[in-house]
Design a protein around this motif. Structure first.
Motif, PDB file in Angstrom:
ATOM      1  N   LEU A 122       4.221   2.809  11.216  1.00 49.41           N
ATOM      2  CA  LEU A 122       3.363   3.652  10.264  1.00 49.41           C
ATOM      3  C   LEU A 122       2.330   2.831   9.344  1.00 49.41           C
ATOM      4  CD1 LEU A 122       3.291   6.678   9.109  1.00 49.41           C
ATOM      5  CD2 LEU A 122       5.188   6.102   7.418  1.00 49.41           C
ATOM      6  N   GLY A 123       1.174   3.767   8.931  1.00 55.72           N
ATOM      7  CA  GLY A 123       0.906   3.505   8.340  1.00 55.72           C
ATOM      8  C   GLY A 123      -0.121   3.534   7.138  1.00 55.72           C
ATOM      9  N   LEU A 124      -0.015   3.188   6.416  1.00 56.63           N
ATOM     10  CA  LEU A 124       0.079   4.470   4.898  1.00 56.63           C
ATOM     11  C   LEU A 124      -1.621   3.834   4.630  1.00 56.63           C
ATOM     12  CD1 LEU A 124       2.608   4.441   2.749  1.00 56.63           C
ATOM     13  CD2 LEU A 124       2.100   6.343   4.257  1.00 56.63           C
ATOM     14  N   VAL A 125      -2.580   4.318   4.715  1.00 57.17           N
ATOM     15  CA  VAL A 125      -4.710   4.064   4.181  1.00 57.17           C
ATOM     16  C   VAL A 125      -4.828   4.963   2.944  1.00 57.17           C
ATOM     17  CG1 VAL A 125      -6.770   3.803   5.375  1.00 57.17           C
ATOM     18  CG2 VAL A 125      -4.118   3.948   6.565  1.00 57.17           C
ATOM     19  N   GLY A 126      -5.272   3.981   1.923  1.00 59.28           N
ATOM     20  CA  GLY A 126      -5.600   5.270   1.059  1.00 59.28           C
ATOM     21  C   GLY A 126      -4.203   6.126  -0.024  1.00 59.28           C
ATOM     22  N   GLY A 157      -4.619   0.177   0.185  1.00 58.50           N
ATOM     23  CA  GLY A 157      -6.296   0.335  -0.004  1.00 58.50           C
ATOM     24  C   GLY A 157      -5.399   1.358  -1.217  1.00 58.50           C
ATOM     25  N   LEU A 158      -4.505   1.541  -2.079  1.00 57.30           N
ATOM     26  CA  LEU A 158      -3.374   2.516  -2.766  1.00 57.30           C
ATOM     27  C   LEU A 158      -3.502   1.373  -3.728  1.00 57.30           C
ATOM     28  CD1 LEU A 158      -1.756   2.752   0.267  1.00 57.30           C
ATOM     29  CD2 LEU A 158      -1.183   4.548  -1.579  1.00 57.30           C
ATOM     30  N   GLY A 167       6.267  -2.484  -5.948  1.00 58.16           N
ATOM     31  CA  GLY A 167       6.186  -3.703  -4.542  1.00 58.16           C
ATOM     32  C   GLY A 167       4.697  -2.701  -4.201  1.00 58.16           C
ATOM     33  N   GLY A 168       3.956  -3.233  -3.322  1.00 62.45           N
ATOM     34  CA  GLY A 168       2.935  -2.673  -2.737  1.00 62.45           C
ATOM     35  C   GLY A 168       3.586  -1.768  -1.714  1.00 62.45           C
ATOM     36  N   LEU A 169       4.369  -1.664  -0.647  1.00 66.75           N
ATOM     37  CA  LEU A 169       4.797  -0.937   0.267  1.00 66.75           C
ATOM     38  C   LEU A 169       6.595  -0.375   0.060  1.00 66.75           C
ATOM     39  CD1 LEU A 169       4.297  -0.375   3.143  1.00 66.75           C
ATOM     40  CD2 LEU A 169       5.830  -2.421   4.170  1.00 66.75           C
ATOM     41  N   ILE A 170       6.938  -1.841  -0.607  1.00 60.77           N
ATOM     42  CA  ILE A 170       8.769  -0.686  -0.824  1.00 60.77           C
ATOM     43  C   ILE A 170       8.580  -1.564  -2.192  1.00 60.77           C
ATOM     44  CG2 ILE A 170      11.088  -1.314   0.077  1.00 60.77           C
ATOM     45  CD1 ILE A 170       9.833  -2.609   2.749  1.00 60.77           C
ATOM     46  N   SER A 184       1.295  -5.161   3.316  1.00 56.90           N
ATOM     47  CA  SER A 184       0.192  -4.355   2.128  1.00 56.90           C
ATOM     48  C   SER A 184      -0.759  -5.051   1.641  1.00 56.90           C
ATOM     49  CB  SER A 184       1.259  -4.105   1.635  1.00 56.90           C
ATOM     50  OG  SER A 184       1.571  -4.063   0.664  1.00 56.90           O
ATOM     51  N   LYS A 185      -1.295  -4.402   1.325  1.00 55.36           N
ATOM     52  CA  LYS A 185      -2.370  -5.113   0.305  1.00 55.36           C
ATOM     53  C   LYS A 185      -3.209  -3.612  -0.144  1.00 55.36           C
ATOM     54  CE  LYS A 185      -7.500  -7.137   1.249  1.00 55.36           C
ATOM     55  NZ  LYS A 185      -8.097  -6.949   2.549  1.00 55.36           N
ATOM     56  N   ASN A 186      -2.958  -3.098  -1.499  1.00 53.70           N
ATOM     57  CA  ASN A 186      -2.944  -2.783  -2.248  1.00 53.70           C
ATOM     58  C   ASN A 186      -3.071  -3.094  -3.797  1.00 53.70           C
ATOM     59  OD1 ASN A 186      -1.718  -0.949  -0.541  1.00 53.70           O
ATOM     60  ND2 ASN A 186      -0.130  -0.975  -0.318  1.00 53.70           N
TER      61      ASN A 186
END
Length: 188
Positions: A122-126, A157-158, A167-170, A184-186
């Protein structure tokens, strides 16, 4: 007497054929029921629209879920899925524009990944996750518990804010959780 013997053989032949047909129907019925039960145990609830995803908001969900399309969320607030103890397979799709303004701890697309719950592919974007007074905050999962797993997932992008354990992902990992092939890159 020959007619009686011939008649008896005909009756026995008919009974044998009827027995074979009955047994064949019973075997076929058993196989049908077995296949139905086997498929039911592994059935996946398909999610292809924003409405179907939002229907899970605020709920404790079990079972198996699979994305069948990319989903772009409207700008309205998304309430996190409260908990997942089943499987959420993104099927290599993306959820875009995840916006959450939190009112409780355990903040992310899924607040609490528990038991042997799995999120994969799964990907999350923005989007923006605002949880200024809450703890356990991440884009994908607020807190992972027990033997839960996250595999082949990313978030980019979040903008994520939280009080602590962010955290950026978790947000937080507890127990014997497993995280593999993620990034992640947030802005956190």
């Amino acid at each position: 007497q020959k007619k009686g013997i011939k008649m008896e053989k005909t009756i026995n032949k008919f009974k044998n054929q009827r027995l074979r047909v009955t047994l064949s129907i019973m075997v076929l019925s058993f196989c049908t029921v077995f296949l139905f039960l086997s498929n039911s145990a592994n059935a996946q609830t398909q999610i292809s629209t924003e409405a179907q995803l939002r229907a899970l908001s605020g709920k404790n969900i079990t079972g198996n879920y699979i994305l069948t399309a990319d989903i772009t969320l409207s700008n309205s607030n998304f309430t996190p899925i409260k908990s997942l103890s089943g499987t959420f397979n993104g099927n290599y799709h993306v959820i875009k524009n995840l916006n959450i303004t939190a009112t409780a701890n355990n903040v992310g697309l899924i607040g609490n990944l528990k038991g042997s719950g799995i999120i994969e592919n799964l990907g999350l974007v923005g989007g923006t996750i605002t949880a200024t007074k809450q703890t356990d905050v991440g884009a994908l999962v607020g807190v992972m518990n027990n033997s839960s797993q996250v595999t082949n997932c990313y978030a980019i992008g979040l903008t994520i804010t939280g009080k602590q354990i962010v955290g950026g992902l978790i947000g937080e990992m507890k127990g014997t959780t497993s995280v593999t092939n993620v990034y992640s890159k947030n802005i956190v």
